[in-house]
Write a protein that holds these residues in place. Structure first.
Motif, mmCIF file in Angstrom:
data_model
loop_
_atom_site.group_PDB
_atom_site.id
_atom_site.type_symbol
_atom_site.label_atom_id
_atom_site.label_comp_id
_atom_site.label_asym_id
_atom_site.label_seq_id
_atom_site.Cartn_x
_atom_site.Cartn_y
_atom_site.Cartn_z
ATOM 1 N N ILE A 32 0.840 -1.198 0.000
ATOM 2 C CA ILE A 32 0.000 0.000 0.000
ATOM 3 C C ILE A 32 0.875 1.247 0.000
ATOM 4 O O ILE A 32 0.614 2.197 -0.752
ATOM 5 C CB ILE A 32 -0.967 -0.020 1.194
ATOM 6 C CG1 ILE A 32 -1.964 -1.166 1.027
ATOM 7 C CG2 ILE A 32 -1.707 1.320 1.330
ATOM 8 C CD1 ILE A 32 -2.783 -1.469 2.261
ATOM 9 N N ASP A 33 1.925 1.256 0.808
ATOM 10 C CA ASP A 33 2.866 2.386 0.824
ATOM 11 C C ASP A 33 3.466 2.647 -0.549
ATOM 12 O O ASP A 33 3.746 3.791 -0.897
ATOM 13 C CB ASP A 33 4.018 2.121 1.805
ATOM 14 C CG ASP A 33 3.673 2.463 3.237
ATOM 15 O OD1 ASP A 33 2.777 3.299 3.468
ATOM 16 O OD2 ASP A 33 4.312 1.875 4.141
ATOM 17 N N ALA A 34 3.662 1.599 -1.332
ATOM 18 C CA ALA A 34 4.307 1.723 -2.636
ATOM 19 C C ALA A 34 3.328 2.054 -3.760
ATOM 20 O O ALA A 34 3.732 2.171 -4.914
ATOM 21 C CB ALA A 34 5.041 0.429 -2.967
ATOM 22 N N THR A 35 2.056 2.205 -3.436
ATOM 23 C CA THR A 35 1.041 2.482 -4.450
ATOM 24 C C THR A 35 0.712 3.967 -4.447
ATOM 25 O O THR A 35 0.355 4.532 -3.405
ATOM 26 C CB THR A 35 -0.231 1.650 -4.173
ATOM 27 O OG1 THR A 35 0.132 0.259 -4.113
ATOM 28 C CG2 THR A 35 -1.272 1.858 -5.263
ATOM 29 N N ALA A 36 0.831 4.589 -5.596
ATOM 30 C CA ALA A 36 0.588 6.025 -5.718
ATOM 31 C C ALA A 36 -0.895 6.343 -5.534
ATOM 32 O O ALA A 36 -1.767 5.520 -5.846
ATOM 33 C CB ALA A 36 1.058 6.515 -7.081
ATOM 34 N N ASP A 37 -1.170 7.555 -5.034
ATOM 35 C CA ASP A 37 -2.550 8.017 -4.890
ATOM 36 C C ASP A 37 -3.275 7.928 -6.229
ATOM 37 O O ASP A 37 -2.699 8.224 -7.282
ATOM 38 C CB ASP A 37 -2.590 9.469 -4.411
ATOM 39 C CG ASP A 37 -2.322 9.607 -2.926
ATOM 40 O OD1 ASP A 37 -2.232 8.575 -2.224
ATOM 41 O OD2 ASP A 37 -2.197 10.750 -2.463
ATOM 42 N N GLY A 38 -4.534 7.510 -6.146
ATOM 43 C CA GLY A 38 -5.354 7.408 -7.342
ATOM 44 C C GLY A 38 -5.308 6.043 -8.000
ATOM 45 O O GLY A 38 -5.979 5.821 -8.998
ATOM 46 N N PHE A 39 -4.525 5.134 -7.444
ATOM 47 C CA PHE A 39 -4.414 3.791 -8.003
ATOM 48 C C PHE A 39 -4.810 2.768 -6.945
ATOM 49 O O PHE A 39 -5.122 3.121 -5.817
ATOM 50 C CB PHE A 39 -2.987 3.532 -8.499
ATOM 51 C CG PHE A 39 -2.605 4.426 -9.638
ATOM 52 C CD1 PHE A 39 -3.020 4.141 -10.932
ATOM 53 C CD2 PHE A 39 -1.860 5.566 -9.412
ATOM 54 C CE1 PHE A 39 -2.682 4.981 -11.981
ATOM 55 C CE2 PHE A 39 -1.516 6.412 -10.457
ATOM 56 C CZ PHE A 39 -1.935 6.113 -11.745
ATOM 57 N N HIS A 40 -4.808 1.488 -7.321
ATOM 58 C CA HIS A 40 -5.109 0.441 -6.351
ATOM 59 C C HIS A 40 -4.069 -0.676 -6.452
ATOM 60 O O HIS A 40 -3.383 -0.808 -7.452
ATOM 61 C CB HIS A 40 -6.529 -0.127 -6.534
ATOM 62 C CG HIS A 40 -6.715 -0.938 -7.780
ATOM 63 N ND1 HIS A 40 -7.281 -0.420 -8.919
ATOM 64 C CD2 HIS A 40 -6.415 -2.229 -8.063
ATOM 65 C CE1 HIS A 40 -7.330 -1.360 -9.845
ATOM 66 N NE2 HIS A 40 -6.805 -2.471 -9.355
ATOM 67 N N VAL A 41 -3.999 -1.424 -5.372
ATOM 68 C CA VAL A 41 -3.183 -2.631 -5.346
ATOM 69 C C VAL A 41 -4.103 -3.785 -4.964
ATOM 70 O O VAL A 41 -4.924 -3.671 -4.056
ATOM 71 C CB VAL A 41 -1.989 -2.511 -4.366
ATOM 72 C CG1 VAL A 41 -2.425 -2.208 -2.943
ATOM 73 C CG2 VAL A 41 -1.135 -3.783 -4.400
#
Length: 101
Positions: free
Chosen positions: A44-53
């Motif tokens: 989650i920390d590595a996922t940019a705002d506006g995207f999902h993991v």
């Protein structure tokens, strides 16, 4: 009991500026729920705002809502959790929307 995870490869290597999936269903994840939780948070920390993991978790731990969701909601502001489906291999997929998606 927590195992030695020093040889376990991280699920993420860099910032993800797109939606992506993190594989958390290896045997090391089945054996160590703390490792699964730690790597889910790293994803989650590595996922940019506006995207999902998509967090693909090991089936041995059961439905992720019972052990994972509260932990993630306590650790992060601005996420939205969505149960996607159960994998054919027995795992579960939780989609974590980060920020403005």
């Amino acid at each position: 009991m927590t195992q030695d995870v020093s040889s376990v490869e991280p699920v993420t290597r860099s910032q993800h500026d797109a939606s992506w999936s993190a594989n958390l269903e290896g045997p090391e994840h089945a054996a160590d729920r703390d490792l699964l939780l730690e790597q889910a948070k790293d994803a989650i920390d590595a996922t940019a705002d506006g995207f999902h993991v998509n967090l693909v978790t090991h089936g041995d731990h059961g439905h992720p809502e019972t052990y994972l969701w509260d932990e993630l909601e306590a650790a992060f502001d601005g996420i939205r959790l969505e149960y996607v489906d159960r994998c054919g291999c027995g795992g579960h997929v939780t989609r974590v929307h980060v920020g403005g998606e």
